[in-house]
Design a protein around this motif. Structure first.
Motif, PDB file in Angstrom:
ATOM      1  N   UNK B  40       0.824  -1.214   0.000  1.00 34.25           N
ATOM      2  CA  UNK B  40       0.000   0.000   0.000  1.00 34.25           C
ATOM      3  C   UNK B  40       0.862   1.269   0.000  1.00 34.25           C
ATOM      4  N   UNK B  41       2.161   1.125  -0.120  1.00 33.63           N
ATOM      5  CA  UNK B  41       3.048   2.292  -0.125  1.00 33.63           C
ATOM      6  C   UNK B  41       3.317   2.793  -1.536  1.00 33.63           C
ATOM      7  N   UNK B  42       4.314   3.651  -1.680  1.00 31.53           N
ATOM      8  CA  UNK B  42       4.592   4.262  -2.990  1.00 31.53           C
ATOM      9  C   UNK B  42       4.766   3.259  -4.140  1.00 31.53           C
ATOM     10  N   UNK B  44       3.257   0.404  -4.434  1.00 29.49           N
ATOM     11  CA  UNK B  44       1.975  -0.263  -4.684  1.00 29.49           C
ATOM     12  C   UNK B  44       2.146  -1.752  -5.023  1.00 29.49           C
ATOM     13  N   UNK B  73      -4.262  -0.707  -8.443  1.00 30.20           N
ATOM     14  CA  UNK B  73      -5.027   0.548  -8.467  1.00 30.20           C
ATOM     15  C   UNK B  73      -4.294   1.610  -9.270  1.00 30.20           C
ATOM     16  N   UNK B  74      -5.038   2.432 -10.003  1.00 33.66           N
ATOM     17  CA  UNK B  74      -4.408   3.580 -10.646  1.00 33.66           C
ATOM     18  C   UNK B  74      -3.992   4.593  -9.568  1.00 33.66           C
ATOM     19  N   UNK B  75      -3.126   5.551  -9.857  1.00 31.79           N
ATOM     20  CA  UNK B  75      -2.352   5.681 -11.097  1.00 31.79           C
ATOM     21  C   UNK B  75      -1.224   4.650 -11.156  1.00 31.79           C
ATOM     22  N   UNK B  78       3.109   6.910  -8.812  1.00 28.82           N
ATOM     23  CA  UNK B  78       2.671   8.088  -8.054  1.00 28.82           C
ATOM     24  C   UNK B  78       2.719   9.360  -8.899  1.00 28.82           C
TER      25      UNK B  78
END
Ligand code: FAD
Lengths: 393, 90
Positions: B40-42, B44, B73-75, B78
């Motif tokens: 869930x971090x940068x 993804x 998930x998009x984008x 980042x």
């Protein structure tokens, strides 16, 4: 989380359909009151539905006395949840700041603040300059007024589900994930509930399927008038703590808060899409990303540098008048609903579930059962007397 | 293995965290993602999804081929709010 719970349980006293926050909290409250043979079914896993996709805002600023008081009680439950359930819910009470761009909205806020003060809530109307003192990054020009209550806050939604699920299981509740309900039949006074993993018999059914509730109601010949509305949300890279309150703009439905993990989490209303089939749509759209980015950088220009890492969508479960729908479904005795909570069902679940369990155990129903009764939408039904207007989105 | 094996570097999720999640019954990558915060971090999950999937397969005894990846998930990477907002419209 329930691979160990696959044992057959042919007869249950209560079957709860939906392991979102509502279903789990009701199951837990029933079990805590000593009720036995409770089974919770979910087609997917915990936190798959709206309960796993929401913004975690918990506030007491509402426009009806009943909702203010309900949320005061719910905040109390939230504040003790971690201690009682032994799980960290990352609750942070940084307050809620509502911003009004128009005089009409500011007037409504002032009226609601007066009501909230009568309920002993310390909300106050403040000027845009005072709002900027709370949130230094805020651009004041678009706004004519604001209100702030320091005792509102945010939580991290997922641990609420794990906490309720674990505490319910400890008290004997069986939770079966990956178990979609495909049919419901009446057998005398009982319900036969068909799932991919076999059939269950239940004395009572609680439909806690959120935006999927109308489909479940149809399985047993009932109808529900709520509709699913896609609502999108995003989260940014983590930042040093700088944003104390949840900030929300009345006219656009924009809201943003900073979680204890440092990320900004927020959403904004888009025009409702036509959806004649009542499909629950969970795809992400670029239009949301750009609308949200414009809204956020307009009110806090410094955020232009901040990077979005993730966007997702969830269903708002919206009733025709925006208020929830609870109680026994007309024409289907033994079938209970708890839906239509729009964008505020997470924060209401702790208190609603507490009173729902009391009602199912035969105690005098909380007044919300009257205000939110399902038959108010039927021909000749009595509309909800005080419609809530402080909904977001 | 040492408890300090980090699988998700963005969110500091260790091998032991993942094993604990599996022990509690969270056996799908979507569930383990939620329980541990991995992915869930940068990045993804772009760096850690494979590693976590292997750890989940090993801890749960499941065939790795039966583990679906979590929804991406998009984008795609980042992206600054200022870029998404486009040029100022004033
Ligand atoms: C983007 C977004 C932001 C939000 N922000 C907030 C907020 O800040 N504060 C707040 O209080 N609320 C917020 N909400 C609203 C809140 O998330 C919901 O009101 C609440 O989670 C509803 O909980 P629920 O348990 O009723 O439904 P859900 O969590 O949706 O659970 C319903 C469950 O039913 C299951 N189900 C459906 N059909 C079947 C079937 N056939 N068989 C078995 N199971 C089935 C689903 O799998 C699902 O898990 C937000 C919602 C969204 C989408």
């Amino acid at each position: 989380m329930t691979s160990s719970d696959r044992s057959p349980s042919p007869r249950a006293d209560v079957v709860v359909i939906g392991a979102g926050v509502m279903g789990l909290a009701i199951a837990y409250n029933l079990a805590a009151r000593g009720c036995k043979r409770i089974v919770v079914l979910d087609q997917h896993y915990l936190a798959w539905g709206a309960s796993g996709r929401n913004g975690g805002g918990v506030r007491q600023q509402w426009s009806t006395e009943m909702n203010v008081r309900l949320m005061q009680e719910s905040m109390e439950i939230c504040a003790h949840f971690a201690e009682e359930m032994g799980i960290n819910v990352w609750m942070r009470r940084g307050g809620y700041l509502f911003l009004a761009r128009t005089d009409a909205a500011a007037t409504r806020l002032a009226r609601n603040v007066a009501l909230q003060n009568r309920c002993d809530l310390p909300t106050r109307m403040i000027s845009p300059a005072e709002a900027q003192a709370l949130v230094p990054e805020l651009e004041t020009a678009p706004f004519v007024g604001a209100c702030y209550n320091a005792t509102d806050g945010i939580v991290f939604p997922w641990p609420f589900l794990w906490g309720y699920a674990r505490a319910a299981q400890k008290r004997g509740v069986i939770i079966r994930t990956g178990t979609a309900v495909t049919a419901i039949d009446r057998r005398g006074d009982d319900f036969q509930i068909a799932t991919a993993a076999g059939t269950l018999t239940a004395g009572r059914v609680i439909c806690a399927a959120g935006a999927w509730s109308p489909r479940i109601a149809r399985l047993c010949g009932g109808t529900l008038p709520d509709r699913p509305v896609r609502h999108e949300i995003l989260s940014t890279e983590p930042l040093k703590p700088f944003l104390k309150p949840m900030v929300s703009v009345i006219e656009t439905g924009l809201y943003v808060s900073q979680s204890l993990r440092g990320e900004l989490v927020g959403g904004v209303s888009l025009p409702e899409e036509p959806n004649p089939d009542g499909e629950v749509r969970l795809g992400s759209r670029l239009a949301f990303l750009t609308t949200m980015a414009r809204g956020l950088t307009e009110i806090m220009p410094r955020l232009a540098q901040v990077k979005v890492v993730r966007q997702w969508a969830g269903p708002y479960d919206v009733s025709p008048d925006g208020d929830p729908i609870v109680g026994e479904l007309p024409g289907v005795p033994g079938f209970y609903v708890v839906c239509g909570f729009g964008g505020h069902g997470f924060m209401m679940a702790p208190v609603v579930a507490r009173h729902y369990a009391a009602y199912l155990c035969g105690e005098a129903p909380h007044p919300f059962f009257e205000a939110w009764r399902a038959d108010r939408f039927a021909a000749g039904g009595t509309p909800s007397p005080h419609r809530e207007e402080m909904t977001i989105g | 293995m040492s408890r300090k094996v980090i699988l998700c570097r963005c969110e500091d999720v260790t091998l032991a965290d993942v094993q604990r999640a599996v022990k509690l019954g969270y056996a799908d990558l979507e569930e383990v993602k939620r329980y541990t915060g991995f992915g869930t971090g940068p990045c993804q999950g772009k760096e850690c999804l494979r590693e976590v999937a292997c750890a989940v397969a090993q801890a749960s005894g499941r065939d790795p081929a039966t583990l679906a990846p979590f929804t991406s998930r998009p984008p795609l990477s980042p992206t600054a709010l200022g870029v998404l907002a486009g040029p100022a419209r004033k």
